[in-house]
Every structure is written in C-alpha cells, then in structure tokens.
Design an enzyme around this catalytic site. Sequence first.
Site, mmCIF file in Angstrom:
data_model
loop_
_atom_site.group_PDB
_atom_site.id
_atom_site.type_symbol
_atom_site.label_atom_id
_atom_site.label_comp_id
_atom_site.label_asym_id
_atom_site.label_seq_id
_atom_site.Cartn_x
_atom_site.Cartn_y
_atom_site.Cartn_z
ATOM 1 N N ASP A 1 -5.369 4.040 -6.594
ATOM 2 C CA ASP A 1 -3.912 4.015 -6.601
ATOM 3 C C ASP A 1 -3.373 2.822 -7.388
ATOM 4 O O ASP A 1 -3.026 2.943 -8.545
ATOM 5 C CB ASP A 1 -3.375 3.998 -5.160
ATOM 6 C CG ASP A 1 -3.654 5.302 -4.434
ATOM 7 O OD1 ASP A 1 -4.118 5.267 -3.281
ATOM 8 O OD2 ASP A 1 -3.402 6.368 -5.034
ATOM 9 N N CYS B 1 -8.336 -2.399 -5.926
ATOM 10 C CA CYS B 1 -7.491 -2.506 -4.746
ATOM 11 C C CYS B 1 -8.392 -2.218 -3.561
ATOM 12 O O CYS B 1 -9.379 -2.923 -3.372
ATOM 13 C CB CYS B 1 -6.286 -1.563 -4.833
ATOM 14 S SG CYS B 1 -6.658 0.095 -5.389
ATOM 15 N N SER B 2 -8.083 -1.196 -2.768
ATOM 16 C CA SER B 2 -8.997 -0.827 -1.694
ATOM 17 C C SER B 2 -9.995 0.193 -2.218
ATOM 18 O O SER B 2 -11.178 -0.074 -2.335
ATOM 19 C CB SER B 2 -8.234 -0.234 -0.514
ATOM 20 O OG SER B 2 -7.448 -1.221 0.094
ATOM 21 N N ASP B 3 -9.441 1.361 -2.545
ATOM 22 C CA ASP B 3 -10.328 2.426 -3.016
ATOM 23 C C ASP B 3 -10.335 2.564 -4.530
ATOM 24 O O ASP B 3 -11.057 3.378 -5.074
ATOM 25 C CB ASP B 3 -9.925 3.760 -2.370
ATOM 26 C CG ASP B 3 -10.187 3.738 -0.875
ATOM 27 O OD1 ASP B 3 -9.367 4.294 -0.117
ATOM 28 O OD2 ASP B 3 -11.203 3.154 -0.481
ATOM 29 N N GLY B 4 -9.468 1.802 -5.178
ATOM 30 C CA GLY B 4 -9.492 1.792 -6.630
ATOM 31 C C GLY B 4 -8.955 3.046 -7.270
ATOM 32 O O GLY B 4 -9.270 3.338 -8.417
ATOM 33 N N ASN C 1 0.806 -1.219 0.000
ATOM 34 C CA ASN C 1 0.000 0.000 0.000
ATOM 35 C C ASN C 1 0.846 1.279 0.000
ATOM 36 O O ASN C 1 2.074 1.225 -0.026
ATOM 37 C CB ASN C 1 -0.972 -0.007 1.185
ATOM 38 C CG ASN C 1 -0.232 0.123 2.509
ATOM 39 O OD1 ASN C 1 0.915 0.577 2.577
ATOM 40 N ND2 ASN C 1 -0.882 -0.282 3.575
ATOM 41 N N ILE C 2 0.137 2.412 0.064
ATOM 42 C CA ILE C 2 0.820 3.698 -0.132
ATOM 43 C C ILE C 2 1.847 3.991 0.967
ATOM 44 O O ILE C 2 2.827 4.688 0.726
ATOM 45 C CB ILE C 2 -0.170 4.876 -0.220
ATOM 46 C CG1 ILE C 2 -1.064 4.957 1.020
ATOM 47 C CG2 ILE C 2 -0.987 4.803 -1.490
ATOM 48 C CD1 ILE C 2 -1.860 6.263 1.101
#
Lengths: 383, 635
Positions: free
Chosen positions: B319, B314-317, B251-252
């Site tokens: 990144d 992904c999670s929020d779509g 992740n980021i």
Amino acid sequence: RRATRGLAKNPQTLSVLGKGANSGCPPPLAPQAMLRSSQPLTGPNRKRCREDEVLLGTVLDEGERGFIIDTRSAQAAKQARMTGGGTEPKSSYPQWRRLHRPLERGRQLQESFIKLVDACNDTTINMDRWLNRLESCRWLSHVKAALSTACLAAQCMDREEANVLVHGAEGTDTTLLVTALAQVILDPSCRTLAGFQGLLEREWIEAGHPFHLRCAHSAYSHARLKQEAPLFLLFLDCVWQLSRQFPFSLEFSERLLLTLFDNAYASAYGTFLCNNEKERCLCKVKENTHSLWAWLNQPGERQKYLNPLYSPNALVIWPSVEPQSIQLWQGLFFRWIRSSQYLDEAWAEIQWLVEGSEPPKDSAGNRLSRSLSDPTARPENAR
Amino acid sequence: MGTLYLTATHVIFVENGSETRKETWVLHSQISSIEKQATTATGCPLLIRCKNFQVIQLVIPQERDCHDVYISLIRLARPVKYEELYCFSFNPKLDKEEREQGWKLVDLNEEYNRMGIPNSYWQISDVNRDYGVCDSYPTEVYVPKSATAHIIVGSSKFRSRRRFPALSYYCKNNNASICRSSQPLSGFSARCLEDEQMLQAIRKANPGSDFIYVVDTRPKLNAMANRAAGKGYENEDNYSNIKFQFIGIENIHVMRNSLQKMLEVCELKSPSMSDFLWGLENSGWLKHIKAIMDAGIFIAKAVAEEGVSVLVHCSDGWDRTAQVCSVASLLLDPYYRTMKGFMVLIEKDWVSFGHKFNHRYGNLDGDPKEISPVIDQFIECVWQLMEQFPCAFEFNERFLIHIQHHIYSCQFGNFLCNSQKERRELKIQERTYSLWAHLWKNRADYMNPLYRSDHSQTQGTLRSRMAPCNFLYKFWSGMYNRFEKGLHPRQSVTDYLMAVKEETQQLEEELEVLGERLANLQKSQLNDNKDKSKQQERSKQLGLSTSNNSLANTPQEYSNDLKSFPSRSPSQGDEEDSALILTQDNLKSSDPDLSANSDQESGVEDLSCRSPSGGGCLPSEDSGKDSDEAIFLAV
C-alpha cells in the site's frame, strides 16, 4: 434625506442593464436600474422625507417592485437609528422590499486581511494547521459573502426583473463593492479592459470610495489605523474568483488586478489619490499628476494585461459561491513567498498556443513567410 | 420521471423526456452503498452512492417495489464470483488479435530495458517463476547481480508475506535505485543473514554510495508495536551501512475514515466557508496526501541529489510502499509523466507488485476493513503535482479521473484480483480487455495542451523551488465533486487549447503543402497575406465557439436561508447528473481486532464507523430521477 452622498442614479447603468441590448437576444424588457446611496437619516424619531420617497417612487412603475439590499445586518441597521441613521420603513416605501446581507467592513475586515497575510508568511506552519488558520482569518468567508450579495443584486435585476437599491451606512464601502461586482456579473462591457476601467472610475473613484483612508498602510503596518479597510482588495479578489470560474469571459488578466492592488496603496499616478472628487479638485490632481489609465492603455503596455483566452461572452456570468469554488488568491497572497514560475510558464504556453507569438520552434508558417519575402530564398522542401 | 432497468451489469435510468431520451447508466461495480430513506409523500427514496463519488437518488412510488429494487441492488452490487463482473461480458467488438495487442501495449520487460537493465549491477531473476517464493510478487523480479537465489529465498523467509527486497526504479545516471519490500520479521532481536546480505547487495549495486537509506513509511509507534508480533523494522546495528528513517504515513483504516469524513463535508447542505474548511481540516485528508508526497520527495532527493539507493517498505509493502515508490518515480523520471509512461508506472508499482485491488476496491464482496482509497491518494498526488507544474505532464486531469473510475468499474481486466498469480489463474488476458488500450485509443481526449517534450518543466527531475512545507494542497473538486456541474468552470480551458492546437497543426500542414506548391510554381510570388489572415481568423473562429448560448449557466440559490446546491446547467451531452457526494457506508460497527488480511497495527487508530445520516435529503431539483414505474429486467 440621506447622509452626504445622495442618490446616484447612473444613466449608464440604466441603459446597459437593459437586457440583451447588444447580443441579439430577444428584445429587452423594460430596463432595470441599480441604484446606490447611503443610509436614510430616519433617526430615532422615524423622520420621513417626502423628496426621498418620491425619488424612489419614480424609479418604479405602477405595480413594479424593488429590492433594497442593505449591507448591514438587520440589527446593525436598527441600531443606526440611535445615531441618526436607519432604514427605509415599509410604510413609506411600500413597493420596496428590504433584504439584509451583512458584509464585513472597517476594522474587522482589516484584521482579517492582516491575519491572512500573517498566516501566508508563516513558514513554520505545517499542513496540519493551515486550514484552521485560513478559516480563522475569515477572509474567504468575506469573499463568499461579497460574491453572494452581488449575485443576489444581479439576480434581482436579471431574473426578478426588479430594480435594486444598494446601501450600507455611508454608501462608500460595501455599497460600492456590491454594485461594482454586480455589474461585472451582469454586463459584458464591464468585462472588457476598457469597460472595467470605466467601471472602476464610476463605481469606486467618482463614487467616492475614500482610497486615501482605506488604502493607507496595508497589512504589515503596526499602526492599525481606524479608517483603514481593504474593501478594494476584496473587490479585486472577487473579480479574480470570477476570472477563475469563467476563464474566457474577462478581457484582462490577473496581472491587471495585481497592478491595481499595488497602485491603490502606492502609486506614481494620481488616479487613486484622495478620498473623493472634491478633494481631487482641491488638490488639482488632474493638473498635477498622470493618470494610471493613460499609462496602462498604451499599446505596448496594454497587451501585458490582456487575457489570451478572452472571448466576448454576452451572457450573464453566475459564479458558484460554494466553498469548493472559492479559492485563496495565491497570486496575490503568496506573491512574494512562492515562485510563480511554473504558472507563469504555463501562461506563456497558453499565450503562444492562442496567439502564435514567439514560437519556440520554427513553424512552417514562418518558413513560408520568410521564403516569400525573399525571392531568392528557396523553401526547405523545394525539390 | 422515467423507467428503471436492472441488468446483470448496470442500473439504467431512462428519463421520459420527449426530445432527449436521457439515460443514466451506473455499473454495479461502482455501487458502494445503497440506502433506503424515509418514505415521503412522493414515494420511497433510494440513495445509491458510488465509488466514483456519484450519488443518485431514486424515488419509487410503491414501497414494495422500492424494497424489491433495494434487495436486488444489494445482491447485484456484491458479487461473489469474478465471473459476475462486467469485464467478462463487456464486448468492445475487437477481434482476438486486437485484444492481445491491447494487453501487450504495456510491457514491463521493455520498461526495465529502458531503465538500462539488465546491466553489470542488476539482473532479472526467475526465482519466483512459479510464485514459489512469493505469491503476491510477479514471476519476473529484478535484483542486484550479487543477490543469488539462495540469498533471495533466505531474505523472503524473513519478510512479511515473503515480499523480499526487489527493484522498483533504477537511475542510470548515478546507479542509485529504489527498491521495495515488506517489513522484516525481526521482532525484538531476530536476525537473518540472507536478508542482511540482500541489503548489502543493494548497496553494492551502487558503487557511488557507501550506504543506503531504509525508509519505513509507517509512524514510528506503529512500527514499534509490530515488533511485539514478531515483525518490525531494520536495526541499524545489524544491517551494515544503512541509514534508517521513519516517514509516518497512516494506515489503511485511518485513510478510509479520512475519506469518509471528507465526503461528509461535501455532503453538507449550504456549508459556510468555515464549515467547509473546518470539516476538511478535521478529516485530515490533505495532511495524508502531503505525507505521501513528502515521502516521495525525500526518496527522489536521495536518488537524484545524493545518489543514494533507497529501500522502502511499510507493513506488507503493497500500500504505502506502492504510493511512495510511484510518486518518487514520477518526480525523478519524465517518462512517467507521459501518458504511456504513466500507464507503465501503474502497471509496474501497483499491478505487478501485487497491490490488492480486489480487497481495496471491492471487486467482490469482502471484508469492509480491507477497503481503503490507497490508489485514489496516489492519483490525487499526481493531480496536486499537475496543479503545481502545469506544463510537466503529457496527460490531463480527465485522464486521472477516468483511470480512477475504471479501477472501480471492473469494465476492464487490469485491476482485478489481488496478485498477478490470481489474474493468470483466471486467464484475465484471454477473457477481458485492457484499459490501457482503450485509453490509448482515445488519447486525444487526455492530452495536456501545455505539454511540450522540450519544455523546461518536462526535463529531468521535477523540483519545487520552495520547501515542501509551503506546497499548497488544494481540495480536488474535479474528483470529489465530479458530478456537480455547477461547481466547475463551464468551459474547459484544456479542451479549448487542444482544439486550438489541433487547428494550428492542421493549418501548419496545409502551409507545408502550399509551400511545396509554391516552390513548384514558375510565376512570381503570391500575396503572402493568405497565411497571416488565416492565423487571425483561426483565433476568431475558435473564439466564437466559446460563447454560444448552450453555455449559458444558471444562478444558484444565493440566499443564505434557502438550501444548497447549484442548479444544473442545461444538460450537455451524456454526463451523469448527480446531487450530493456521500461516503461509503458499508462499514460494520467498530471492531478493533483486525483481520489477518490487513496490516497488523497497534490499536492506535480510530476504527469507529458512523452509520449514514438518514436525514440527508437531496434537493428536489434532481426531480429527473423520479420514476413512475420500475421495471426489472433480470438478464
């Protein structure tokens, strides 16, 4: 006295390293000399040799100084005294300043090479561990060290305007690596195809690098011969690094370097046979074999080894030896593992762009030439 | 020695040199961090680190002045309102119509048309016309024909941030598509009929395949942990005919730390080869690049070779999904490897689909935990591909570097805010200029001389002959050591070849003209030596230009015991000088509780941040940066 090799003061080296002789730069100062030898046989009793001191003394003028680049560590050099070797004591050679730049040689270097080839061939390796594996081979560290030392030698001559003596233990391995590389850096004529061949003849073959011993079985053999070591490959790798950093400055291409690598280990030609001139005479190499250079220099063959981007550069080329600047020579180490098709195609494009050879589409030039040679043909755009 | 100016938008340092008045301009937007270092005999050093990896050290004689500059820069580098950004005052002297034209250069409707949409399987939907369904999506989305508004709205309620599955890329050869969304709000057992219907609709839009892939780009552990928060991933039992796949991109937060570690390696003084390789390995950066690339390759293969559609999230779509979709598109479609196509790609998968430029790249002062080099990684993937396929891209490395630069520079309005909605509210297109127009105008600088549209490397899918695991990733010193002149080849092969190409073209044109003239002549043929000798002369002429003395380079310090970096080459043009590369440092102390804005992930990541190493002094060869007086111009 020096072990076996003796001093080689090369008149060619002297004249060429006079700065600015060919390039129209300001008139040269007194030309510097680069010398190579083997270690002095000082021994545990600190023997002296008048002739040797005089010889080194004559190289330097009044008040001039010189640098001795010893490719062994200070400790190793000191220990060499126990077996009859040693270093030049300051008191006997007052005008010379000694610098130690240890370079790997022998068994260690061969192990490094073997490990690297193993790592490159390992298809199970994933990206996670690749850099660690690469680091543990230490091959790139050796490349960095070799380039740095050669640059140091070149710097002493070009910037400090001092004479330089390079030696290790025998004067047949790391010594030649440094002197040959330094000349490629300093001297534009060594960067031409002909000049590079001359450099190899002088600094590797005639100077007595024991090719027969060093380039015996390469990386895959289990034999692990005691005398085997890839110094010559290390030299070629360093030259490749230079070609990457100075893409316009070498007249020859990577293909030449790969061919030289091949022929050092196994060759249809006699150029890299034996260990020194004496052995070559005894084996009558010149009478019984063909020369690699003769074949390479044939007009049809020669152009395959030329760099299409070459443009004579009269200046000294100073490479960067930062880790970011030194790359793994993929063309050699991944030669049989990864297709170089896309890179080859790129080079073909470059060749075509620069030389206009075999253009894939019909150019105006071609059309015009054709129409001129055939009086009855009319150019397409004729009205 | 020189004078320092602070304007509303830039920091400008002007050297006192007699012949050349060398100027160094740094945009406030580029400033990542400012550090006051220990006072030395010469003065108080101020270290400015930039988002484009430039680093500048100013030594200000008086401590009080230094402090004033420091405070001012802190404020200037952390704008609070959009209006403070450079793009609102930048004036390239174009008229209103030219500005408009600039914004029209990239048109996404045209792009979807080019793909072949609308057609019998896909259509444009205006369900989001007022951003009523999803405020981070564009007003125009492309959906399967059988996805009614009811299905779309229902699906959006079952997706994180309402980011329902929508089309990213359509392959007209085999009807396979790449769709993108965010994670479903499935928790452990929740279901949503409309969402399941949505996926079915995507499947039905590709009659050539009876299933679709659903690719979750997160590591499995993280995705599973999300279920506890009521989110998660698609259960193959509930969604008919899907094949589910985790890809495992971090992740980021992990990426932000990875970059920081890598930049610290670049900061090392006289690193040995081991230091460098260890440090690079330890940062994990290249491993992450590879993960993104592998995901893109998987998706491209699914579409091109298997003819199967893929839904990516992904999670929020916004990144990893963006990264992976754009890499896949690039591999699949040669259009995106042209200059124009690349701009379109970024506009499509990053800008229109609501990548949070403001949060990720710090347009405005915000939460440091939102900052992450997401698009930088994508741009690096492109560069890695360029290195492997030198003939396949119409543009060159400089194009990529300048795009990265301008994502952070805020000189143009393309990469402001977090969504299309916000940009429209701010009337970006009426008040700022488009980067694409600027790059397009200067496209001659960005061409790859080895590109030929009829070359084998530019046809169809970009395929690597070997398994992806053998793809060798290189350290991109052109980007991360961009301002280290000593590290790069002194002459650009690209520029040289472009010059050759141009000259050849000119000569060919001349030959055409001559040919016509010849045809008109009544007399017998001219000597045809003229054009041949021209060709020979041309290479010689160009050859000479590469070896003039201004290209003389200087040796670096080759002794082991002395310090670091290569000395500068004689200054060439207006490039900014710099010394070391350092990292972003605006990270506060570690706090495992992530803000509601960022990805909700389980606490498996290492969030510890390091304070900048104070001791990192820059070599004195950067002495040009000393200023004998600092002048403030508050505009």
